[in-house]
Design a protein around this motif. Sequence first.
Motif, PDB file in Angstrom:
ATOM      1  N   VAL A 164      36.033  29.070  46.256  1.00 47.77           N
ATOM      2  CA  VAL A 164      36.182  29.783  44.993  1.00 47.77           C
ATOM      3  C   VAL A 164      35.123  30.874  44.894  1.00 47.77           C
ATOM      4  CG1 VAL A 164      35.998  29.556  42.483  1.00 47.77           C
ATOM      5  CG2 VAL A 164      37.298  27.890  43.787  1.00 47.77           C
ATOM      6  N   ASN A 165      33.918  30.552  45.331  1.00 43.09           N
ATOM      7  CA  ASN A 165      32.826  31.526  45.301  1.00 43.09           C
ATOM      8  C   ASN A 165      31.803  31.137  46.366  1.00 43.09           C
ATOM      9  OD1 ASN A 165      30.505  33.058  44.720  1.00 43.09           O
ATOM     10  ND2 ASN A 165      31.129  33.266  42.590  1.00 43.09           N
ATOM     11  N   ALA A 166      31.488  32.055  47.243  1.00 43.89           N
ATOM     12  CA  ALA A 166      30.543  31.780  48.329  1.00 43.89           C
ATOM     13  C   ALA A 166      29.170  31.349  47.809  1.00 43.89           C
ATOM     14  CB  ALA A 166      30.404  33.002  49.226  1.00 43.89           C
ATOM     15  N   ARG A 167      28.834  31.706  46.580  1.00 51.72           N
ATOM     16  CA  ARG A 167      27.549  31.302  46.020  1.00 51.72           C
ATOM     17  C   ARG A 167      27.466  29.795  45.803  1.00 51.72           C
ATOM     18  NH1 ARG A 167      26.446  35.971  41.476  1.00 51.72           N
ATOM     19  NH2 ARG A 167      26.643  37.722  42.904  1.00 51.72           N
ATOM     20  N   LEU A 168      28.596  29.127  45.808  1.00 55.04           N
ATOM     21  CA  LEU A 168      28.609  27.671  45.657  1.00 55.04           C
ATOM     22  C   LEU A 168      28.504  26.939  46.995  1.00 55.04           C
ATOM     23  CD1 LEU A 168      31.340  27.291  42.891  1.00 55.04           C
ATOM     24  CD2 LEU A 168      28.871  26.934  42.654  1.00 55.04           C
ATOM     25  N   THR A 169      28.364  27.694  48.085  1.00 61.21           N
ATOM     26  CA  THR A 169      28.182  27.077  49.394  1.00 61.21           C
ATOM     27  C   THR A 169      26.752  26.579  49.498  1.00 61.21           C
ATOM     28  OG1 THR A 169      29.826  28.537  50.376  1.00 61.21           O
ATOM     29  CG2 THR A 169      28.282  27.469  51.882  1.00 61.21           C
ATOM     30  N   PRO A 170      26.573  25.284  49.757  1.00 56.59           N
ATOM     31  CA  PRO A 170      25.220  24.727  49.810  1.00 56.59           C
ATOM     32  C   PRO A 170      24.485  25.168  51.069  1.00 56.59           C
ATOM     33  CG  PRO A 170      26.830  23.062  50.378  1.00 56.59           C
ATOM     34  CD  PRO A 170      27.607  24.284  49.974  1.00 56.59           C
ATOM     35  N   PRO A 171      23.156  25.111  51.031  1.00 58.92           N
ATOM     36  CA  PRO A 171      22.383  25.522  52.211  1.00 58.92           C
ATOM     37  C   PRO A 171      22.574  24.565  53.380  1.00 58.92           C
ATOM     38  CG  PRO A 171      20.939  24.586  50.537  1.00 58.92           C
ATOM     39  CD  PRO A 171      22.301  24.695  49.926  1.00 58.92           C
ATOM     40  N   ASP A 172      22.475  25.094  54.582  1.00 60.34           N
ATOM     41  CA  ASP A 172      22.623  24.282  55.791  1.00 60.34           C
ATOM     42  C   ASP A 172      21.590  23.168  55.871  1.00 60.34           C
ATOM     43  OD1 ASP A 172      24.757  25.814  56.694  1.00 60.34           O
ATOM     44  OD2 ASP A 172      23.482  27.146  57.885  1.00 60.34           O
ATOM     45  N   ASP A 173      20.415  23.411  55.326  1.00 58.59           N
ATOM     46  CA  ASP A 173      19.318  22.452  55.468  1.00 58.59           C
ATOM     47  C   ASP A 173      19.186  21.488  54.284  1.00 58.59           C
ATOM     48  OD1 ASP A 173      18.446  24.259  53.592  1.00 58.59           O
ATOM     49  OD2 ASP A 173      16.472  24.564  54.499  1.00 58.59           O
ATOM     50  N   ALA A 174      20.262  21.307  53.524  1.00 56.18           N
ATOM     51  CA  ALA A 174      20.213  20.372  52.385  1.00 56.18           C
ATOM     52  C   ALA A 174      19.840  18.982  52.896  1.00 56.18           C
ATOM     53  CB  ALA A 174      21.564  20.345  51.682  1.00 56.18           C
ATOM     54  N   ALA A 175      18.936  18.328  52.184  1.00 58.78           N
ATOM     55  CA  ALA A 175      18.478  16.987  52.550  1.00 58.78           C
ATOM     56  C   ALA A 175      19.326  15.951  51.810  1.00 58.78           C
ATOM     57  CB  ALA A 175      17.010  16.825  52.199  1.00 58.78           C
ATOM     58  N   LEU A 176      19.699  14.890  52.502  1.00 60.43           N
ATOM     59  CA  LEU A 176      20.601  13.902  51.925  1.00 60.43           C
ATOM     60  C   LEU A 176      20.017  13.235  50.682  1.00 60.43           C
ATOM     61  CD1 LEU A 176      23.285  12.440  51.996  1.00 60.43           C
ATOM     62  CD2 LEU A 176      22.297  10.816  53.613  1.00 60.43           C
ATOM     63  N   GLY A 177      18.806  12.734  50.757  1.00 62.31           N
ATOM     64  CA  GLY A 177      18.212  12.043  49.611  1.00 62.31           C
ATOM     65  C   GLY A 177      18.148  12.920  48.376  1.00 62.31           C
ATOM     66  N   GLU A 178      17.667  14.134  48.559  1.00 64.47           N
ATOM     67  CA  GLU A 178      17.567  15.082  47.444  1.00 64.47           C
ATOM     68  C   GLU A 178      18.942  15.438  46.893  1.00 64.47           C
ATOM     69  OE1 GLU A 178      16.427  19.746  46.694  1.00 64.47           O
ATOM     70  OE2 GLU A 178      15.552  18.730  48.425  1.00 64.47           O
ATOM     71  N   SER A 179      19.906  15.629  47.766  1.00 68.35           N
ATOM     72  CA  SER A 179      21.250  16.016  47.333  1.00 68.35           C
ATOM     73  C   SER A 179      21.937  14.892  46.563  1.00 68.35           C
ATOM     74  CB  SER A 179      22.096  16.415  48.543  1.00 68.35           C
ATOM     75  OG  SER A 179      21.558  17.566  49.159  1.00 68.35           O
ATOM     76  N   VAL A 180      21.761  13.664  47.009  1.00 66.62           N
ATOM     77  CA  VAL A 180      22.348  12.528  46.297  1.00 66.62           C
ATOM     78  C   VAL A 180      21.692  12.384  44.926  1.00 66.62           C
ATOM     79  CG1 VAL A 180      22.630  10.012  46.291  1.00 66.62           C
ATOM     80  CG2 VAL A 180      23.095  11.317  48.382  1.00 66.62           C
ATOM     81  N   THR A 181      20.382  12.541  44.862  1.00 64.80           N
ATOM     82  CA  THR A 181      19.677  12.475  43.579  1.00 64.80           C
ATOM     83  C   THR A 181      20.182  13.563  42.639  1.00 64.80           C
ATOM     84  OG1 THR A 181      17.724  11.495  44.597  1.00 64.80           O
ATOM     85  CG2 THR A 181      17.407  12.589  42.473  1.00 64.80           C
ATOM     86  N   ARG A 182      20.366  14.768  43.158  1.00 67.27           N
ATOM     87  CA  ARG A 182      20.908  15.864  42.338  1.00 67.27           C
ATOM     88  C   ARG A 182      22.296  15.526  41.822  1.00 67.27           C
ATOM     89  NH1 ARG A 182      19.169  21.800  44.277  1.00 67.27           N
ATOM     90  NH2 ARG A 182      20.728  22.288  42.715  1.00 67.27           N
TER      91      ARG A 182
END
Length: 150
Positions: free
Chosen positions: A82-100
Amino acid sequence: MKRRVVRFKRIDEILPDVRDLIRGHRTVGRWSLARICRHLADTFDGSIDGFDLSVHRFKRRWLHRWLWRYTLRFGIPTNYTVNARLTPPDDAALGESVTRLERAIERYCAYDGVLQPHPLFNQLSREEWERMHCLHAAHHLSFALPMVSV
């Protein structure tokens, strides 16, 4: 690329699936589970805070109801952004992402204000937003396959 079939009827079904995947999984798409969770968190937050509405103006204005019915019937197309700005960074960390994601879902469920327009479907009711979040989460999490331990 064999995806799993995932269906969520309620938002409270999403996090248990993510927690099961954390125990062991592999992904069959281009995104890691960390990127998927980060993206889902961003969209939950976006339904409260708003999205960049500079793209898809024509679709949002004239085709939004047709696109909504199509999506409900056939699902979200693979590789559609829908929008490329919603593409998450390649280096997203699992723990942080789940918490978010946990925080974003908790925030969304507690929020009782007016929800923002969807970047493609325009204004959605709360029930439609919940349906969209469930459909969206099922789409992305279908690319994460649980590892079965023997």
